[in-house]
Design a protein around this motif. Sequence first.
Motif, short mmCIF file in Angstrom:
data_model
loop_
_atom_site.label_atom_id
_atom_site.label_comp_id
_atom_site.label_asym_id
_atom_site.label_seq_id
_atom_site.Cartn_x
_atom_site.Cartn_y
_atom_site.Cartn_z
N ASN A 160 -1.81 7.49 -2.40
CA ASN A 160 -2.27 6.13 -2.59
C ASN A 160 -1.38 4.92 -3.21
OD1 ASN A 160 -4.65 7.24 -1.06
ND2 ASN A 160 -5.32 8.23 -3.04
N GLY A 161 -2.00 4.24 -3.90
CA GLY A 161 -1.34 3.36 -4.78
C GLY A 161 -1.45 1.78 -4.10
N SER A 219 -2.06 -0.55 -9.36
CA SER A 219 -2.86 0.39 -9.47
C SER A 219 -2.31 1.68 -8.73
CB SER A 219 -4.33 0.04 -9.24
OG SER A 219 -5.03 1.10 -9.61
N GLY A 220 -1.76 2.42 -9.20
CA GLY A 220 -1.19 3.77 -8.77
C GLY A 220 -1.59 5.07 -9.12
N GLN A 241 0.72 -1.14 0.10
CA GLN A 241 0.07 0.08 -0.02
C GLN A 241 0.77 1.20 -0.01
OE1 GLN A 241 -0.52 -2.01 3.23
NE2 GLN A 241 -1.37 -3.44 1.87
N GLU A 242 0.18 2.33 -0.41
CA GLU A 242 0.89 3.69 -0.60
C GLU A 242 2.12 3.67 -1.23
OE1 GLU A 242 0.25 7.21 2.24
OE2 GLU A 242 0.76 5.54 3.57
N GLU A 246 -11.68 8.00 -7.40
CA GLU A 246 -10.48 8.26 -8.14
C GLU A 246 -9.32 7.94 -7.40
OE1 GLU A 246 -10.60 12.74 -9.07
OE2 GLU A 246 -12.16 12.20 -10.39
N GLN A 247 -9.42 7.57 -5.93
CA GLN A 247 -8.41 7.28 -5.39
C GLN A 247 -7.88 5.68 -5.69
OE1 GLN A 247 -8.09 8.56 -1.26
NE2 GLN A 247 -9.65 10.19 -1.59
N LYS A 248 -6.72 5.43 -5.85
CA LYS A 248 -6.19 4.08 -5.88
C LYS A 248 -5.86 3.21 -4.83
CE LYS A 248 -6.25 5.18 -10.41
NZ LYS A 248 -7.58 4.76 -11.11
N ARG A 249 -6.95 2.76 -4.25
CA ARG A 249 -6.86 1.87 -2.94
C ARG A 249 -7.18 0.50 -2.90
NH1 ARG A 249 -6.91 5.25 1.47
NH2 ARG A 249 -7.11 7.55 1.03
N VAL A 250 -7.70 0.02 -3.94
CA VAL A 250 -7.90 -1.70 -4.04
C VAL A 250 -7.58 -2.13 -5.13
CG1 VAL A 250 -10.24 -3.02 -4.09
CG2 VAL A 250 -10.28 -0.88 -2.89
#
Length: 257
Positions: free
Chosen positions: A63-64, A57-58, A33-34, A87-91
């Motif tokens: 995030n990322g 996915s970053g 993560q991150e 829009e946040q790449k978290r999953v």
Amino acid sequence: MKIASWNVNSLNVRLPHLEQWLKDAAPDVVGIQETKLDDARFPDDALAALGYRSVFSGQKTYNGVAILARGQAPADVQVGIPGFEDEQKRVIAATVGDVRIVNLYVVNGQDVGTDKYAYKLRWLAAVRDWLAAERALHPRLVVVGDFNIAPDARDVHDPAVWNEGHILTSTAERDALRALLDLGLHDAFRLHNDEAGVFSWWDYRQAAFRRDLGLRIDLTLVSDALRAEAVASGIDREPRTWERPSDHAPAWVRLGV
């Protein structure tokens, strides 16, 4: 199979740490993560040189997420929460062997009562609905990540401060985490350890790591079908001692027979 989770807090900065830890710990699967990198800058070749295939996915600066698998390419990749605009790449999710891996970078939430806190709770509700479907499709399911929630008082250095009204430990956040567990998921660390005061995150400020003022917010969750196979679990504190470390330490679970 050893499955780990690590918030590296910038893969660009922490790539040497990740490379060293992969050599030392030899996990079979890692959820990162991150990463804080757009996809064009992900160090795919450097990790492949260590025997790990990656899906990721970053985005720049924030995030990322990524999943690394040793010796095989993760398959059936899912990015984002289906049906949840974000829009946040978290999953990111993928299948490795016969195990479905879901890697989450849960929203921090800033402070109780803020817009970001409300977003966190909406996000977790969407994750729960999606994981219910994933578990039905993939009984052998492992969910890893930086959950930004300490499950109970054993998981914080000071329960009087980290209480039901504090971000990361509020009642609504813990209820949301419990709703995930109620799907038939189990906190792998607690399958083997009832001890209080074992942490995975320490603030950079106030000499928190040296004073062991931490929280356990990095989790590995295993489904009912894998509970008996989860033979060991833990948190690897050593990378937090290295120069310019992430503020998080890797959490892991070992599946065996």
